[in-house]
Design an enzyme around this catalytic site. Structure first.
Site, short mmCIF file in Angstrom:
data_model
loop_
_atom_site.label_atom_id
_atom_site.label_comp_id
_atom_site.label_asym_id
_atom_site.label_seq_id
_atom_site.Cartn_x
_atom_site.Cartn_y
_atom_site.Cartn_z
N HIS A 1 0.82 -1.21 0.00
CA HIS A 1 0.00 0.00 0.00
C HIS A 1 0.86 1.27 0.00
O HIS A 1 0.37 2.34 -0.35
CB HIS A 1 -0.98 0.00 1.18
CG HIS A 1 -0.38 0.34 2.50
ND1 HIS A 1 0.02 -0.61 3.42
CD2 HIS A 1 -0.10 1.53 3.09
CE1 HIS A 1 0.50 -0.03 4.49
NE2 HIS A 1 0.45 1.28 4.32
N GLY B 1 3.92 6.85 7.45
CA GLY B 1 5.34 6.84 7.13
C GLY B 1 6.07 5.69 7.80
O GLY B 1 7.11 5.23 7.33
N ASN B 2 5.50 5.16 8.90
CA ASN B 2 6.08 3.98 9.54
C ASN B 2 5.78 2.70 8.78
O ASN B 2 6.47 1.69 8.97
CB ASN B 2 5.56 3.83 10.97
CG ASN B 2 6.30 4.69 11.98
OD1 ASN B 2 5.76 5.63 12.53
ND2 ASN B 2 7.57 4.36 12.22
N SER B 3 4.74 2.73 7.94
CA SER B 3 4.36 1.52 7.20
C SER B 3 5.54 0.98 6.41
O SER B 3 6.22 1.73 5.70
CB SER B 3 3.21 1.83 6.25
OG SER B 3 2.02 2.07 6.94
N ASP C 1 -0.05 -7.67 1.65
CA ASP C 1 0.37 -6.27 1.63
C ASP C 1 1.90 -6.14 1.66
O ASP C 1 2.46 -5.38 2.43
CB ASP C 1 -0.25 -5.51 2.80
CG ASP C 1 -0.06 -4.00 2.68
OD1 ASP C 1 0.05 -3.51 1.55
OD2 ASP C 1 -0.01 -3.33 3.73
#
Length: 368
Positions: free
Chosen positions: A182, A283-285, A212
């Site tokens: 994503h 942003g941590n994803s 994902d």
């Protein structure tokens, strides 16, 4: 001893504010003394929030479908091409439609994803997700059509400077990076930036929509090989209460987040994920989740909406599955492995961060 149905009813009354002050105080004492009850409360809260989000999305979808029925996109595109001034007229006339579309997209993106179970309730969620994706794609097409016709009649401007899509981490020394799908979905071009501020162009070589996961490859002649990967992949399942940490890019420099595994399953019992008690931000994803010994436990994938201090992480076994799906010789000899001993084991946290920071990258997404 209350059975599960009675406990569920009390939890729902508690979350909806239906208990009197005395009952509330007694129940909160029970939560503090019984971690299993506390976990049930958190899970039920996630469920109620997701249902409320779905209701909001359904209302927006109906409004958006109504707007789509009234807009003739092809006619608008034809009108725009020869008349630059029509862009302003179009905006004034249809700004409410675009605003609703934008609102719908925002709600769609912040919803909790990765609901991949077999129960009837979870199947309903999958159907909801597919339907929302259809409407979202339709909205994107409308906005892209308006933008493309507007740009064809106006002088070209500088390229989009890029968005901080998220975080990724090295799985080999020759430039293979793993992140969330994503994070990169819909990107026209992709770059990664290291902790020294150096940017390198990358391309997507593998995606797994079910879990994902995406694997990128640095395709930049200025990139030189990394040293040996310091962390390893954890094969076994992590225990509740196990200390974990992540390094990611919720802003333009790396941020450390520390916490613990709060559940062996993710949203509504998702067995592909952990629930972790770590504060995360957009942003941590795609960031790595490691234990104290430097074993890769999982990948930070998202957080429940409107809930602070909690996140979900895809389990490490799916990293192995993704790596096995690409030609193994492409990863070279120095790749992420589950068999080697971690070079981070026995080190203090500050020393561990010093060693892994060269292997964690900011993912920068560009849309033309």
């Amino acid at each position: 001893m209350r059975n599960d149905l009675e406990l569920d009813a009390i939890i729902e009354d508690y979350l909806l504010g239906k208990l009197n002050p005395h009952e509330t105080e007694a129940f909160e004492q029970l939560r503090r003394n019984d971690p299993a009850v506390d976990h049930k409360v958190v899970s039920h809260k996630f469920f109620l929030e997701s249902m409320e989000m779905f209701a909001s999305q359904s209302r927006l979808k109906e409004q958006l479908n109504h707007i789509h029925a009234e807009i003739d996109v092809e006619s608008l595109a034809a009108d725009l091409r020869p008349h630059p001034s029509r862009v302003i007229q179009l905006w004034r006339k249809h700004k409410s439609a675009i605003a609703v579309a934008a609102s719908f997209l925002v709600l769609s993106f912040v919803s909790v994803y990765s609901i991949q179970h077999n129960s009837k309730q979870e199947e309903r969620y999958r159907n909801m997700s597919r339907e929302l994706s259809r409407v979202k794609n339709s909205t994107n097409n409308l906005i892209r059509t308006i933008k493309s016709n507007a740009s064809s009649d106006t002088p070209s401007k500088s390229t989009n400077p890029g968005n901080f899509g998220g975080t990724g981490f090295a799985i080999s020394t020759n430039g293979y990076i793993l992140t969330n799908l994503h994070v990169i979905n819909g990107a026209d071009s992709l770059y990664v930036q290291n902790n020294k501020g150096e940017s390198f162009k990358v391309k997507s070589i593998y995606t797994d929509s079910q879990n994902d996961i995406a694997i990128l490859k640095i395709s930049d002649k200025n990139f030189s090989h990394l040293s040996s990967i310091p962390y390893t992949i954890k094969r076994s399942t992590s225990s509740i209460g196990e200390t974990v940490y992540t390094l990611g890019y919720p802003k333009d420099d790396a941020v450390l987040g520390e916490g613990y595994v709060s559940s062996k399953n993710g949203f509504i019992g998702d067995t592909t994920q952990y629930q972790v008690s770590i504060p995360v931000n957009p942003g941590n994803s795609g960031g790595p989740l490691l234990d104290d010994n430097g074993n890769l436990v999982g990948i930070i994938s998202g957080k429940p909406d409107q809930t602070e201090g909690a996140a979900f992480a895809i389990k490490s076994k799916y990293i192995l599955e993704a790596m096995r799906a690409i030609p193994q010789d492409s990863l070279g000899a120095n790749k992420l492995s589950a068999s080697k001993k971690s070079l981070l084991s026995g080190l203090k946290r500050t020393k561990q961060i010093e060693k892994i920071q060269d292997y964690v990258f900011m993912i920068k997404v560009y849309n033309n």
